[in-house]
Design a protein around this motif. Structure first.
Motif, mmCIF file in Angstrom:
data_model
loop_
_atom_site.group_PDB
_atom_site.id
_atom_site.type_symbol
_atom_site.label_atom_id
_atom_site.label_comp_id
_atom_site.label_asym_id
_atom_site.label_seq_id
_atom_site.Cartn_x
_atom_site.Cartn_y
_atom_site.Cartn_z
ATOM 1 N N THR A 2 -50.319 34.571 -22.713
ATOM 2 C CA THR A 2 -48.900 34.860 -22.915
ATOM 3 C C THR A 2 -47.815 33.635 -22.447
ATOM 4 N N LYS A 3 -48.198 33.114 -21.190
ATOM 5 C CA LYS A 3 -47.494 32.034 -20.979
ATOM 6 C C LYS A 3 -47.728 30.666 -21.728
ATOM 7 N N LEU A 4 -48.935 30.503 -22.130
ATOM 8 C CA LEU A 4 -49.122 29.462 -23.039
ATOM 9 C C LEU A 4 -48.466 29.465 -24.294
ATOM 10 N N LEU A 5 -48.709 30.641 -25.007
ATOM 11 C CA LEU A 5 -47.675 30.814 -26.182
ATOM 12 C C LEU A 5 -46.471 30.851 -26.057
ATOM 13 N N LEU A 6 -46.034 31.290 -24.951
ATOM 14 C CA LEU A 6 -44.379 31.257 -24.787
ATOM 15 C C LEU A 6 -43.766 29.647 -24.556
ATOM 16 N N SER A 7 -44.864 29.034 -23.780
ATOM 17 C CA SER A 7 -44.370 27.591 -23.409
ATOM 18 C C SER A 7 -44.601 26.718 -24.895
ATOM 19 N N LEU A 8 -45.671 27.031 -25.632
ATOM 20 C CA LEU A 8 -45.594 26.417 -26.854
ATOM 21 C C LEU A 8 -44.491 26.919 -27.891
ATOM 22 N N HIS A 9 -44.130 27.796 -27.835
ATOM 23 C CA HIS A 9 -42.972 28.427 -28.918
ATOM 24 C C HIS A 9 -41.604 27.769 -28.495
ATOM 25 N N VAL A 10 -41.155 27.543 -27.123
ATOM 26 C CA VAL A 10 -40.182 27.020 -26.455
ATOM 27 C C VAL A 10 -40.236 25.406 -26.857
ATOM 28 N N LEU A 11 -41.270 24.975 -26.583
ATOM 29 C CA LEU A 11 -41.430 23.471 -26.929
ATOM 30 C C LEU A 11 -41.326 23.212 -28.315
ATOM 31 N N ALA A 12 -41.951 24.007 -29.109
ATOM 32 C CA ALA A 12 -41.825 23.683 -30.839
ATOM 33 C C ALA A 12 -40.284 24.087 -31.049
ATOM 34 N N ALA A 13 -39.564 25.083 -30.546
ATOM 35 C CA ALA A 13 -38.345 25.057 -30.871
ATOM 36 C C ALA A 13 -37.482 23.824 -30.443
ATOM 37 N N ILE A 14 -37.721 23.390 -29.300
ATOM 38 C CA ILE A 14 -36.938 22.290 -28.842
ATOM 39 C C ILE A 14 -37.085 21.011 -29.636
ATOM 40 N N VAL A 15 -38.614 20.598 -29.909
ATOM 41 C CA VAL A 15 -38.831 19.602 -30.667
ATOM 42 C C VAL A 15 -38.585 19.526 -32.032
ATOM 43 N N ALA A 16 -38.861 20.744 -32.720
ATOM 44 C CA ALA A 16 -38.410 20.942 -33.961
ATOM 45 C C ALA A 16 -37.146 21.361 -34.597
ATOM 46 N N VAL A 17 -36.534 22.403 -34.067
ATOM 47 C CA VAL A 17 -35.228 22.679 -34.191
ATOM 48 C C VAL A 17 -34.218 21.903 -33.840
ATOM 49 N N GLY A 18 -34.364 21.169 -32.497
ATOM 50 C CA GLY A 18 -33.260 20.422 -31.998
ATOM 51 C C GLY A 18 -32.788 19.351 -32.947
ATOM 52 N N PRO A 19 -33.942 18.451 -33.463
ATOM 53 C CA PRO A 19 -33.655 17.391 -34.250
ATOM 54 C C PRO A 19 -33.158 17.863 -35.820
ATOM 55 N N VAL A 20 -33.490 18.920 -36.256
ATOM 56 C CA VAL A 20 -32.857 19.461 -37.369
ATOM 57 C C VAL A 20 -31.371 19.665 -37.103
ATOM 58 N N VAL A 59 -38.351 16.564 -42.341
ATOM 59 C CA VAL A 59 -39.713 16.530 -41.777
ATOM 60 C C VAL A 59 -39.736 17.546 -40.565
ATOM 61 N N TYR A 60 -38.572 17.768 -39.833
ATOM 62 C CA TYR A 60 -38.564 18.607 -38.805
ATOM 63 C C TYR A 60 -38.359 19.899 -39.109
ATOM 64 N N ALA A 61 -37.907 20.223 -40.214
ATOM 65 C CA ALA A 61 -37.927 21.487 -41.064
ATOM 66 C C ALA A 61 -39.226 22.058 -41.108
ATOM 67 N N GLY A 62 -39.941 21.405 -41.661
ATOM 68 C CA GLY A 62 -41.574 21.634 -41.816
ATOM 69 C C GLY A 62 -42.261 21.809 -40.641
ATOM 70 N N PHE A 63 -41.997 21.039 -39.650
ATOM 71 C CA PHE A 63 -42.662 21.268 -38.348
ATOM 72 C C PHE A 63 -41.982 22.557 -37.618
ATOM 73 N N GLY A 64 -40.718 22.717 -38.023
ATOM 74 C CA GLY A 64 -40.219 24.166 -37.555
ATOM 75 C C GLY A 64 -40.846 25.171 -37.833
ATOM 76 N N VAL A 65 -41.756 25.338 -38.734
ATOM 77 C CA VAL A 65 -42.516 26.765 -39.333
ATOM 78 C C VAL A 65 -43.340 27.060 -37.991
ATOM 79 N N LEU A 66 -43.643 26.216 -37.213
ATOM 80 C CA LEU A 66 -44.363 26.720 -35.714
ATOM 81 C C LEU A 66 -43.782 27.513 -35.134
ATOM 82 N N VAL A 67 -42.416 27.371 -35.029
ATOM 83 C CA VAL A 67 -41.262 28.035 -34.025
ATOM 84 C C VAL A 67 -41.500 29.741 -34.401
ATOM 85 N N PRO A 68 -41.333 30.115 -35.434
ATOM 86 C CA PRO A 68 -41.546 31.480 -35.671
ATOM 87 C C PRO A 68 -42.978 32.288 -35.765
#
Length: 157
Positions: A2-20, A59-68
């Motif tokens: 759970t902690k790994l998934l949550l960490s990846l989720h938060v990192l994906a949100a920061i890295v993908a959604v932030g730039p968009v 590009v980051y919108a495509g990568f943002g699919v990882l967030v949900p």
């Protein structure tokens, strides 16, 4: 897990959604600088900046699919799929994605074409795009708050 998934989720949100959110917010003013209404020369590189901001959004919108995807995997691991805060977050995420795909990116493409071809750009077009971008950003901010506060959650905040 759970902690790994949550960490990846938060990192994906920061890295993908932030730039968009940042690039989309910078786009309308960049278009106004690249296609001034008074007919003056916009200067070198302004059309390139507009194209770059649009590319970042795409590009980051495509990568943002990882967030949900990672978010749903995390929620499944945490056993909170039916919680109201999560359902609301999923719905708001879908609306944000729809706003980006249907309203922001297509209008950016139109404006990129106008700037590249040195056609005049109506201020109304950039104002409308700025409004849609603001809605997109507000939706993501709301989802972020819901993820942190988790109202009604038994897991605590």
């Amino acid at each position: 897990m759970t902690k790994l998934l949550l960490s990846l989720h938060v990192l994906a949100a920061i890295v993908a959604v932030g730039p968009v959110t940042v690039a989309a917010s910078m786009f309308p003013p960049a278009v106004r600088r690249a296609a001034p209404a008074d007919g003056s020369d916009p200067g070198a590189g302004t059309a390139g900046a507009v194209r770059l901001l649009h590319r970042i959004c795409r590009v980051y919108a495509g990568f943002g699919v990882l967030v949900p995807v990672l978010g749903l995997a995390t929620a499944l691991a945490m056993g909170v799929l039916g919680d109201a805060w999560l359902v609301a977050s999923v719905l708001l995420t879908a609306v944000a994605a729809g706003t980006l795909i249907a309203l922001v990116l297509p209008r950016q493409e139109e404006l990129v074409a106008q700037v590249t071809e040195r056609r005049p750009v109506e201020r109304r077009s950039t104002a409308q795009l700025a409004m849609f971008t603001g809605v997109f950003n507000l939706l993501w901010a709301t989802v972020t708050v819901l993820m942190i506060v988790r109202p009604g959650s038994t897991a605590g905040a």
